[in-house]
Design an enzyme around this catalytic site. Structure first.
Site, PDB file in Angstrom:
ATOM      1  N   CYS A 269       0.194   3.796   2.736  1.00 48.38           N
ATOM      2  CA  CYS A 269       0.644   3.247   4.026  1.00 48.38           C
ATOM      3  C   CYS A 269       2.122   3.565   4.248  1.00 48.38           C
ATOM      4  CB  CYS A 269       0.449   1.739   4.076  1.00 48.38           C
ATOM      5  SG  CYS A 269      -1.273   1.217   3.962  1.00 48.38           S
TER       6      CYS A 269
ATOM      7  N   CYS B  46       0.837  -1.209   0.000  1.00 49.96           N
ATOM      8  CA  CYS B  46       0.000   0.000   0.000  1.00 49.96           C
ATOM      9  C   CYS B  46       0.874   1.262   0.000  1.00 49.96           C
ATOM     10  CB  CYS B  46      -0.916  -0.059   1.227  1.00 49.96           C
ATOM     11  SG  CYS B  46      -1.680   1.489   1.692  1.00 49.96           S
TER      12      CYS B  46
END
Length: 105
Positions: free
Chosen positions: A33, A30
């Site tokens: 993230c 991600c």
């Protein structure tokens, strides 16, 4: 560095904590993230002894992500006395996370 939290340790580390707990639900693949990760690590250092700051890899640990309705990552939850008191979805500035901790202290 933020603490690694797993499904096996979540109950003890998060729900039974006597301090506010920040939990970053993330995954290695991600992109956003990876932007939030260093912020969470900074917050972890700044609030050492005052709050618990940890990360849950949702690929390896899905139980609590499902329980708390984490559908998008990164999602950062703040717990106090075992209850969610703040939820941030997506990338936010560091101040958003520190303000959430301050409110829970």
């Amino acid at each position: 560095m933020a603490l690694e939290i797993t499904d096996a340790t979540f109950d003890e580390v998060v729900l039974k904590s006597d301090k506010p707990v920040v939990v970053d639900f993330w995954a290695a693949w991600c992109g956003p993230c990876r932007m939030v990760g260093p912020i969470i690590d900074e917050v972890s250092t700044e609030y050492e002894g005052k709050a618990v700051v940890g990360k849950v890899d949702v690929d390896a640990n899905q139980q609590y992500a499902a329980k708390y309705g984490v559908r998008n990552i990164p999602t950062v939850l703040v717990f106090k006395d075992g209850e969610i008191v703040n939820r941030q979805v997506g990338v936010s500035p560091k101040k958003v996370y520190t303000d959430a901790i301050e409110a829970a202290l």
